[in-house]
Design a protein around this motif. Structure first.
Motif, short mmCIF file in Angstrom:
data_model
loop_
_atom_site.label_atom_id
_atom_site.label_comp_id
_atom_site.label_asym_id
_atom_site.label_seq_id
_atom_site.Cartn_x
_atom_site.Cartn_y
_atom_site.Cartn_z
N LEU A 88 28.46 -42.05 26.57
CA LEU A 88 27.35 -41.60 25.75
C LEU A 88 27.73 -40.29 25.06
CD1 LEU A 88 24.49 -42.21 28.34
CD2 LEU A 88 24.92 -43.55 26.25
N VAL A 89 27.31 -40.14 23.82
CA VAL A 89 27.48 -38.86 23.12
C VAL A 89 26.09 -38.42 22.68
CG1 VAL A 89 28.71 -37.59 21.34
CG2 VAL A 89 29.66 -39.75 22.18
N ALA A 90 25.71 -37.21 23.11
CA ALA A 90 24.40 -36.67 22.72
C ALA A 90 24.55 -35.78 21.50
CB ALA A 90 23.81 -35.85 23.87
N ALA A 91 23.75 -36.05 20.46
CA ALA A 91 23.75 -35.19 19.27
C ALA A 91 22.47 -34.37 19.27
CB ALA A 91 23.84 -36.05 18.00
N ARG A 92 22.66 -33.03 19.14
CA ARG A 92 21.49 -32.14 19.09
C ARG A 92 21.33 -31.52 17.71
NH1 ARG A 92 23.06 -28.81 24.36
NH2 ARG A 92 25.10 -29.50 23.65
N ASP A 94 22.21 -32.25 13.24
CA ASP A 94 22.55 -33.25 12.24
C ASP A 94 24.06 -33.32 11.98
OD1 ASP A 94 19.96 -33.95 12.04
OD2 ASP A 94 19.53 -32.77 10.23
N ASP A 95 24.75 -32.18 12.11
CA ASP A 95 26.21 -32.22 11.86
C ASP A 95 26.93 -33.06 12.92
OD1 ASP A 95 25.95 -30.34 13.90
OD2 ASP A 95 26.72 -28.65 12.73
N GLU A 96 26.38 -33.09 14.15
CA GLU A 96 26.98 -33.95 15.19
C GLU A 96 26.72 -35.42 14.88
OE1 GLU A 96 26.48 -30.49 18.60
OE2 GLU A 96 25.02 -32.12 18.54
N LEU A 97 25.50 -35.66 14.41
CA LEU A 97 25.13 -37.03 14.02
C LEU A 97 26.02 -37.52 12.87
CD1 LEU A 97 22.93 -38.58 15.42
CD2 LEU A 97 21.30 -37.83 13.68
N ALA A 98 26.30 -36.60 11.94
CA ALA A 98 27.12 -36.97 10.78
C ALA A 98 28.52 -37.40 11.22
CB ALA A 98 27.20 -35.80 9.79
N VAL A 99 29.09 -36.69 12.18
CA VAL A 99 30.42 -37.06 12.70
C VAL A 99 30.35 -38.45 13.34
CG1 VAL A 99 32.19 -36.49 14.41
CG2 VAL A 99 31.14 -34.66 13.06
N LEU A 100 29.33 -38.66 14.15
CA LEU A 100 29.22 -39.96 14.85
C LEU A 100 29.00 -41.09 13.85
CD1 LEU A 100 27.04 -38.83 17.89
CD2 LEU A 100 29.46 -39.49 17.91
N GLU A 101 28.19 -40.82 12.81
CA GLU A 101 27.92 -41.88 11.82
C GLU A 101 29.20 -42.27 11.08
OE1 GLU A 101 24.65 -40.09 9.81
OE2 GLU A 101 23.17 -41.09 11.10
N THR A 109 35.76 -49.82 14.26
CA THR A 109 35.21 -48.95 15.29
C THR A 109 34.57 -49.68 16.46
OG1 THR A 109 34.10 -46.85 15.48
CG2 THR A 109 32.83 -48.63 14.57
N ASP A 110 34.56 -48.99 17.58
CA ASP A 110 33.76 -49.45 18.71
C ASP A 110 32.84 -48.33 19.15
OD1 ASP A 110 36.09 -48.13 19.49
OD2 ASP A 110 36.99 -49.99 20.16
N VAL A 111 32.40 -47.56 18.15
CA VAL A 111 31.38 -46.52 18.37
C VAL A 111 30.06 -47.07 17.80
CG1 VAL A 111 30.64 -44.17 17.78
CG2 VAL A 111 33.08 -44.66 18.16
N ARG A 112 29.01 -47.13 18.63
CA ARG A 112 27.72 -47.67 18.18
C ARG A 112 26.68 -46.58 18.22
NH1 ARG A 112 23.51 -50.20 20.89
NH2 ARG A 112 24.61 -50.46 22.87
N MET A 113 25.96 -46.42 17.12
CA MET A 113 24.92 -45.38 17.08
C MET A 113 23.75 -45.74 18.01
SD MET A 113 26.18 -43.14 15.11
CE MET A 113 24.80 -41.98 14.98
N LEU A 114 23.16 -44.73 18.62
CA LEU A 114 21.96 -44.90 19.44
C LEU A 114 20.88 -44.00 18.86
CD1 LEU A 114 23.44 -44.47 23.05
CD2 LEU A 114 23.12 -46.61 21.80
N GLY A 133 22.43 -40.17 18.94
CA GLY A 133 23.68 -40.16 19.70
C GLY A 133 24.47 -41.42 19.45
N ALA A 134 25.40 -41.68 20.33
CA ALA A 134 26.24 -42.86 20.16
C ALA A 134 26.75 -43.32 21.51
CB ALA A 134 27.42 -42.54 19.24
N LEU A 135 27.23 -44.57 21.51
CA LEU A 135 27.89 -45.13 22.68
C LEU A 135 29.31 -45.51 22.26
CD1 LEU A 135 27.57 -46.24 25.64
CD2 LEU A 135 27.16 -48.47 24.58
N ILE A 136 30.30 -44.98 22.97
CA ILE A 136 31.69 -45.37 22.72
C ILE A 136 31.96 -46.54 23.68
CG2 ILE A 136 34.08 -44.59 22.58
CD1 ILE A 136 33.03 -41.70 22.52
N GLU A 137 32.02 -47.74 23.12
CA GLU A 137 31.84 -48.93 23.95
C GLU A 137 32.95 -49.25 24.95
OE1 GLU A 137 30.61 -51.54 20.71
OE2 GLU A 137 28.60 -51.55 21.60
#
Ligand SMILES: Cc1cc2nc3c(=O)[nH]c(=O)nc-3n(C[C@H](O)[C@H](O)[C@H](O)COP(=O)(O)OP(=O)(O)OC[C@H]3O[C@@H](n4cnc5c(N)ncnc54)[C@H](O)[C@@H]3O)c2cc1C
Length: 375
Positions: A88-92, A94-101, A109-114, A133-137
């Motif tokens: 799990l990756v927690a984004a607190r 928007d810049d963290e969310l932007a990286v995950l997106e 990719t095998d990174v899925r947004m949550l 956040g995201a899940l790195i599957e």
């Protein structure tokens, strides 16, 4: 010492050495593993147990994928705890969310947004702070405190001979000198992590290997409202791991984190967490690189771990169970894969991803060496 001869002699019973022993034993080779300690107490038991495969790129990802299969097989055969949890990756922010997106948009990719609601169901985080956040599957989790011991017992049952409380003082083609006598070897794998500078100083110096010392902590976590479903990373992790660190969006994130929290940047913090099967939580970690890091652990790192954990989780107080220092080999590249003399391989993970990649590194290096030797 009984039969002091084997097709392969492995120096070091951490995950890299165990990986080499496993690769050789599966190919029908006789194997002796020599370690100066009685049971594994190196990096392999001091880490988070986080196998962060999907956060790697390039060779590290290849080793991670090979390791993944080997971990699954070993856990089933040796009977130790492993979960196919993902990370799990927690984004607190928007810049963290932007990286995950951006990572999740990658076709490979095998990174899925949550969304925040799903993340909050899967991790005991404070409501209000989380923007998503995201899940790195593909990622896995093991309990590092039991996995190496279980692998040792499993390999011993396959016929691997463990010579413990025996220090290796020198290696040369076909010979391993130990504090209990000479062992004759068809081939030698040196997997001594940061202590490569003691056994093969030329290789360590030429490859620029130093030590990286990390502070770690374990806390009781009975008060968590829900269990932590998987290893948990934060923005501080995104600026480190290969998959995210090089993305254009990450430089803005790095800039903000370092400007807002120079104290955490000075600790070279990777704010991350894993929950062990007994419910306790591993908190970490800080990084200090030197040829010989000092043994003293400043309290500032531990205070930062606790402050940051209280800010992230829906818990106001943690009861500290343990603190410890871990050390791994650190170099300019991700791996050391050297042949100092005929029939000798020197192997190490040199960026602190040995649990993720170590089995794959050992499998790949041994297989390549055997192929060359027999063609
Ligand atoms: C605090 C911490 C957290 C980490 N978190 C993660 C994580 O979550 N995920 C991840 O992928 N990686 C993580 N890592 C990195 C990972 O743990 C290491 O890369 C990996 O365990 C290294 O394995 P190894 O076999 O090379 O070394 P070790 O496990 O240290 O084993 C080396 C062995 O060599 C033996 N030895 C040394 N010299 C001699 C000698 N002369 N004679 C005989 N024996 C000798 C030692 O006794 C030791 O048992 C972390 C590391 C640390 C320290």
């Amino acid at each position: 010492m009984s039969a002091a001869r084997a097709d392969l002699v492995v120096v070091g019973s951490g995950i890299v050495g165990l990986g080499a022993a496993y690769a050789a034993a599966r190919r029908g080779m006789s194997v002796i593993v020599v370690d100066r300690t009685e049971t594994p107490v190196g990096s392999t038991v001091r880490n988070f147990g986080h196998l962060c495969i999907g956060a790697q790129t390039g060779v590290a990802r290849r080793y991670g994928d090979i390791s993944r299969e080997l971990w699954l097989r070993l856990a089933a055969d040796a009977g130790f705890w492993l979960r196919e949890s993902g990370t799990l990756v927690a984004a607190r922010h928007d810049d963290e969310l932007a990286v995950l997106e951006t990572a999740a948009d990658d076709a490979q990719t095998d990174v899925r947004m949550l969304d925040a609601a799903e993340l909050l169901r899967r991790a005991p985080l404070r409501r209000g702070d989380i923007v998503g956040g995201a899940l790195i599957e593909p990622d896995l989790q093991v309990n590092p405190r039991e996995a190496a011991g279980a692998i040792v017992r499993h390999l011993a049952s396959l016929g691997v001979d463990f010579r413990t409380r025996t220090a290796v003082t020198g290696v040369s083609t076909g010979r391993v000198e130990t504090t209990r006598g000479t062992i004759h070897a068809g081939m030698v794998v040196v997997a001594v992590n940061h202590d490569i500078d003691q056994l093969l100083p030329d290789i360590a110096e030429r490859s620029g290997i130093v030590r990286c010392a990390l502070d770690m902590m374990r806390v009781a976590a009975a008060d968590l409202p829900v269990p932590l479903d998987a290893p948990l990373l934060t923005g501080w992790s995104l600026v480190r791991y290969g998959r995210f660190a090089g993305l254009p969006e990450t430089s803005a994130l790095r800039g903000r984190l370092y400007a807002e929290r120079p104290d955490l940047a000075a600790l070279d913090l990777n704010q991350m967490y894993t929950q062990l099967p007994d419910g306790s939580l591993i908190l970490g970690d800080s990084h200090a690189k030197a040829v010989q890091p000092g043994p003293f652990q400043p309290e500032a790192a531990f205070e930062a771990f606790l402050d940051e954990a209280r800010a992230l989780f829906a818990v106001d107080r943690f009861h500290v169970l343990e603190r410890w220092q871990g050390v791994y080999a650190s170099g300019p590249g991700e791996f050391l894969d050297e042949r100092p003399a005929e029939g000798i391989l020197a192997l190490a993970a040199t960026t602190g991803i040995g649990m993720t990649c170590g089995l794959g590194l050992a499998e790949t290096a041994l297989s390549a060496h055997l192929q060359e030797a027999f063609t």
